[in-house]
Design a protein around this motif. Structure first.
Motif, PDB file in Angstrom:
ATOM      1  N   PHE A   1      66.008  58.857  25.495  1.00 53.18           N
ATOM      2  CA  PHE A   1      64.878  57.937  25.362  1.00 53.18           C
ATOM      3  C   PHE A   1      65.261  56.531  25.800  1.00 53.18           C
ATOM      4  O   PHE A   1      64.513  55.860  26.522  1.00 53.18           O
ATOM      5  N   ALA A   2      66.439  56.072  25.387  1.00 52.56           N
ATOM      6  CA  ALA A   2      66.897  54.725  25.746  1.00 52.56           C
ATOM      7  C   ALA A   2      67.079  54.592  27.255  1.00 52.56           C
ATOM      8  O   ALA A   2      66.694  53.575  27.845  1.00 52.56           O
ATOM      9  N   VAL A   3      67.635  55.597  27.884  1.00 47.67           N
ATOM     10  CA  VAL A   3      67.843  55.556  29.335  1.00 47.67           C
ATOM     11  C   VAL A   3      66.505  55.512  30.057  1.00 47.67           C
ATOM     12  O   VAL A   3      66.322  54.729  31.004  1.00 47.67           O
ATOM     13  N   ILE A   4      65.554  56.318  29.604  1.00 47.39           N
ATOM     14  CA  ILE A   4      64.233  56.331  30.243  1.00 47.39           C
ATOM     15  C   ILE A   4      63.551  54.979  30.093  1.00 47.39           C
ATOM     16  O   ILE A   4      63.001  54.430  31.058  1.00 47.39           O
ATOM     17  N   VAL A   5      63.596  54.392  28.886  1.00 41.99           N
ATOM     18  CA  VAL A   5      62.966  53.086  28.656  1.00 41.99           C
ATOM     19  C   VAL A   5      63.638  52.012  29.497  1.00 41.99           C
ATOM     20  O   VAL A   5      62.958  51.170  30.094  1.00 41.99           O
ATOM     21  N   LEU A   6      64.956  52.030  29.595  1.00 40.21           N
ATOM     22  CA  LEU A   6      65.659  51.020  30.388  1.00 40.21           C
ATOM     23  C   LEU A   6      65.377  51.163  31.883  1.00 40.21           C
ATOM     24  O   LEU A   6      65.245  50.154  32.590  1.00 40.21           O
ATOM     25  N   VAL A   7      65.270  52.380  32.363  1.00 42.79           N
ATOM     26  CA  VAL A   7      64.950  52.586  33.784  1.00 42.79           C
ATOM     27  C   VAL A   7      63.544  52.078  34.087  1.00 42.79           C
ATOM     28  O   VAL A   7      63.322  51.382  35.082  1.00 42.79           O
ATOM     29  N   VAL A   8      62.592  52.399  33.217  1.00 45.56           N
ATOM     30  CA  VAL A   8      61.224  51.926  33.424  1.00 45.56           C
ATOM     31  C   VAL A   8      61.171  50.397  33.341  1.00 45.56           C
ATOM     32  O   VAL A   8      60.509  49.745  34.158  1.00 45.56           O
ATOM     33  N   ALA A   9      61.879  49.806  32.383  1.00 48.51           N
ATOM     34  CA  ALA A   9      61.905  48.348  32.253  1.00 48.51           C
ATOM     35  C   ALA A   9      62.537  47.703  33.488  1.00 48.51           C
ATOM     36  O   ALA A   9      62.068  46.654  33.963  1.00 48.51           O
ATOM     37  N   ALA A  10      63.573  48.306  34.008  1.00 49.24           N
ATOM     38  CA  ALA A  10      64.214  47.765  35.211  1.00 49.24           C
ATOM     39  C   ALA A  10      63.287  47.834  36.419  1.00 49.24           C
ATOM     40  O   ALA A  10      63.237  46.899  37.229  1.00 49.24           O
ATOM     41  N   LEU A  11      62.540  48.925  36.545  1.00 48.81           N
ATOM     42  CA  LEU A  11      61.593  49.038  37.653  1.00 48.81           C
ATOM     43  C   LEU A  11      60.468  48.003  37.535  1.00 48.81           C
ATOM     44  O   LEU A  11      60.062  47.400  38.537  1.00 48.81           O
ATOM     45  N   ILE A  12      59.989  47.788  36.317  1.00 47.02           N
ATOM     46  CA  ILE A  12      58.947  46.774  36.120  1.00 47.02           C
ATOM     47  C   ILE A  12      59.503  45.384  36.408  1.00 47.02           C
ATOM     48  O   ILE A  12      58.844  44.560  37.050  1.00 47.02           O
ATOM     49  N   ALA A  13      60.730  45.105  35.949  1.00 48.68           N
ATOM     50  CA  ALA A  13      61.345  43.805  36.207  1.00 48.68           C
ATOM     51  C   ALA A  13      61.554  43.585  37.707  1.00 48.68           C
ATOM     52  O   ALA A  13      61.364  42.481  38.222  1.00 48.68           O
ATOM     53  N   TRP A  14      61.928  44.641  38.425  1.00 49.44           N
ATOM     54  CA  TRP A  14      62.101  44.533  39.874  1.00 49.44           C
ATOM     55  C   TRP A  14      60.766  44.228  40.549  1.00 49.44           C
ATOM     56  O   TRP A  14      60.690  43.413  41.469  1.00 49.44           O
TER      57      TRP A  14
END
Length: 53
Positions: free
Chosen positions: A6-19
């Protein structure tokens, strides 16, 4: 679902949004503030799932 997955999925999505926010034509401080808020929200979501709140 495991908390690690769950943490990895949330961090990947957050990184894509930040990008995506970084690519927007925003003035410099606004883009950085939005990116920081995205990361804070991701941390809170992960902490809630882990049971810290």
């Amino acid at each position: 679902m495991s908390i690690l997955v769950f943490a990895v999925i949330v961090l990947v999505v957050a990184a894509l949004i930040a990008w995506a926010v970084q690519k927007l034509p925003l003035p410099s401080p606004f883009g950085q503030i939005i990116q920081a808020l995205i990361l804070i929200i991701a941390a809170v979501v992960i902490a809630q799932r882990a049971g810290l709140f």
